[in-house]
Design a protein around this motif. Structure first.
Motif, PDB file in Angstrom:
ATOM      1  N   ASN A   8      -1.863 -34.660  26.051  1.00  0.00           N
ATOM      2  CA  ASN A   8      -2.407 -34.996  24.748  1.00  0.00           C
ATOM      3  C   ASN A   8      -1.859 -34.000  23.734  1.00  0.00           C
ATOM      4  O   ASN A   8      -2.087 -32.802  23.851  1.00  0.00           O
ATOM      5  CB  ASN A   8      -3.944 -34.918  24.818  1.00  0.00           C
ATOM      6  N   HIS A   9      -1.148 -34.504  22.740  1.00  0.00           N
ATOM      7  CA  HIS A   9      -0.656 -33.647  21.656  1.00  0.00           C
ATOM      8  C   HIS A   9      -1.237 -34.143  20.353  1.00  0.00           C
ATOM      9  O   HIS A   9      -0.860 -35.210  19.858  1.00  0.00           O
ATOM     10  CB  HIS A   9       0.876 -33.660  21.597  1.00  0.00           C
ATOM     11  N   ASN A  10      -2.216 -33.417  19.837  1.00  0.00           N
ATOM     12  CA  ASN A  10      -2.886 -33.785  18.583  1.00  0.00           C
ATOM     13  C   ASN A  10      -3.417 -35.215  18.594  1.00  0.00           C
ATOM     14  O   ASN A  10      -3.300 -35.952  17.623  1.00  0.00           O
ATOM     15  CB  ASN A  10      -1.954 -33.581  17.389  1.00  0.00           C
ATOM     16  N   GLY A  11      -3.969 -35.622  19.740  1.00  0.00           N
ATOM     17  CA  GLY A  11      -4.581 -36.933  19.851  1.00  0.00           C
ATOM     18  C   GLY A  11      -3.652 -38.037  20.313  1.00  0.00           C
ATOM     19  O   GLY A  11      -4.081 -39.176  20.467  1.00  0.00           O
ATOM     20  N   SER A  46     -14.149 -28.072  17.771  1.00  0.00           N
ATOM     21  CA  SER A  46     -15.494 -28.129  18.346  1.00  0.00           C
ATOM     22  C   SER A  46     -15.468 -28.454  19.837  1.00  0.00           C
ATOM     23  O   SER A  46     -14.484 -28.974  20.361  1.00  0.00           O
ATOM     24  CB  SER A  46     -16.336 -29.177  17.621  1.00  0.00           C
ATOM     25  N   ALA A  47     -16.572 -28.154  20.494  1.00  0.00           N
ATOM     26  CA  ALA A  47     -16.716 -28.466  21.921  1.00  0.00           C
ATOM     27  C   ALA A  47     -16.572 -29.973  22.148  1.00  0.00           C
ATOM     28  O   ALA A  47     -15.962 -30.399  23.128  1.00  0.00           O
ATOM     29  CB  ALA A  47     -18.060 -27.965  22.439  1.00  0.00           C
ATOM     30  N   GLU A  48     -17.096 -30.766  21.246  1.00  0.00           N
ATOM     31  CA  GLU A  48     -17.005 -32.222  21.396  1.00  0.00           C
ATOM     32  C   GLU A  48     -15.560 -32.697  21.238  1.00  0.00           C
ATOM     33  O   GLU A  48     -15.120 -33.587  21.967  1.00  0.00           O
ATOM     34  CB  GLU A  48     -17.921 -32.926  20.392  1.00  0.00           C
ATOM     35  N   GLN A  49     -14.818 -32.129  20.310  1.00  0.00           N
ATOM     36  CA  GLN A  49     -13.404 -32.485  20.159  1.00  0.00           C
ATOM     37  C   GLN A  49     -12.620 -32.111  21.414  1.00  0.00           C
ATOM     38  O   GLN A  49     -11.777 -32.874  21.869  1.00  0.00           O
ATOM     39  CB  GLN A  49     -12.791 -31.766  18.956  1.00  0.00           C
ATOM     40  N   LEU A  50     -12.914 -30.952  21.973  1.00  0.00           N
ATOM     41  CA  LEU A  50     -12.259 -30.521  23.203  1.00  0.00           C
ATOM     42  C   LEU A  50     -12.598 -31.467  24.350  1.00  0.00           C
ATOM     43  O   LEU A  50     -11.725 -31.902  25.090  1.00  0.00           O
ATOM     44  CB  LEU A  50     -12.675 -29.089  23.556  1.00  0.00           C
ATOM     45  N   ARG A  51     -13.868 -31.809  24.474  1.00  0.00           N
ATOM     46  CA  ARG A  51     -14.307 -32.720  25.537  1.00  0.00           C
ATOM     47  C   ARG A  51     -13.601 -34.077  25.419  1.00  0.00           C
ATOM     48  O   ARG A  51     -13.115 -34.621  26.407  1.00  0.00           O
ATOM     49  CB  ARG A  51     -15.821 -32.890  25.481  1.00  0.00           C
ATOM     50  N   LYS A  52     -13.506 -34.610  24.212  1.00  0.00           N
ATOM     51  CA  LYS A  52     -12.838 -35.905  24.000  1.00  0.00           C
ATOM     52  C   LYS A  52     -11.353 -35.831  24.344  1.00  0.00           C
ATOM     53  O   LYS A  52     -10.812 -36.744  24.969  1.00  0.00           O
ATOM     54  CB  LYS A  52     -13.028 -36.372  22.550  1.00  0.00           C
ATOM     55  N   ALA A  53     -10.685 -34.754  23.925  1.00  0.00           N
ATOM     56  CA  ALA A  53      -9.257 -34.598  24.216  1.00  0.00           C
ATOM     57  C   ALA A  53      -9.024 -34.495  25.726  1.00  0.00           C
ATOM     58  O   ALA A  53      -8.082 -35.086  26.255  1.00  0.00           O
ATOM     59  CB  ALA A  53      -8.712 -33.362  23.505  1.00  0.00           C
ATOM     60  N   ILE A  54      -9.896 -33.777  26.403  1.00  0.00           N
ATOM     61  CA  ILE A  54      -9.774 -33.641  27.863  1.00  0.00           C
ATOM     62  C   ILE A  54      -9.956 -34.996  28.533  1.00  0.00           C
ATOM     63  O   ILE A  54      -9.153 -35.390  29.385  1.00  0.00           O
ATOM     64  CB  ILE A  54     -10.791 -32.612  28.398  1.00  0.00           C
ATOM     65  N   HIS A  55     -10.984 -35.714  28.155  1.00  0.00           N
ATOM     66  CA  HIS A  55     -11.230 -37.017  28.785  1.00  0.00           C
ATOM     67  C   HIS A  55     -10.116 -38.017  28.473  1.00  0.00           C
ATOM     68  O   HIS A  55      -9.757 -38.827  29.331  1.00  0.00           O
ATOM     69  CB  HIS A  55     -12.607 -37.552  28.409  1.00  0.00           C
ATOM     70  N   GLN A  56      -9.543 -37.935  27.302  1.00  0.00           N
ATOM     71  CA  GLN A  56      -8.435 -38.823  26.950  1.00  0.00           C
ATOM     72  C   GLN A  56      -7.250 -38.588  27.878  1.00  0.00           C
ATOM     73  O   GLN A  56      -6.657 -39.527  28.406  1.00  0.00           O
ATOM     74  CB  GLN A  56      -8.032 -38.598  25.492  1.00  0.00           C
TER      75      GLN A  56
END
Length: 95
Positions: A5-8, A65-75
């Motif tokens: 994942n690079h910037n989404g 944010s923690a939520e942004q990190l969590r979303k990027a990881i799951h993606q």
């Protein structure tokens, strides 16, 4: 083939992202956090997230944010076929 994942944006392994102008390469200005993925979660996620947030603030990088990190990881986990376990590396740098 590993995907990242690079910037989404999900990119295939081997995609060139860095140039000689990259400050992380030229001056060592960047941040890397390595995390263990197992049992469908990041082990010690809260500690990793807190350390990242503190380090980004110290370097005066934009917050993440923690939520942004969590979303990027799951993606990226989903893009890689949801492996049972693996190592994740979050890398932050200025462009």
């Amino acid at each position: 083939m590993a995907l990242f994942n690079h910037n989404g944006t999900i990119c295939p392994e081997g995609t060139s992202l860095y140039t000689l102008r990259n400050r992380a390469l030229r001056y060592g200005e960047g941040l890397i956090e390595t995390m263990l993925w197992q049992h469908q979660k990041v082990r010690l996620f809260e500690r990793h997230s807190k350390r990242l947030q503190d380090s980004l603030a110290t370097l005066e990088f934009p917050s993440f944010s923690a939520e942004q990190l969590r979303k990027a990881i799951h993606q990226v986990i989903q893009a890689n076929g949801e492996p049972e376990k693996g190592m994740l590396r979050a890398q932050f740098f200025r462009e």
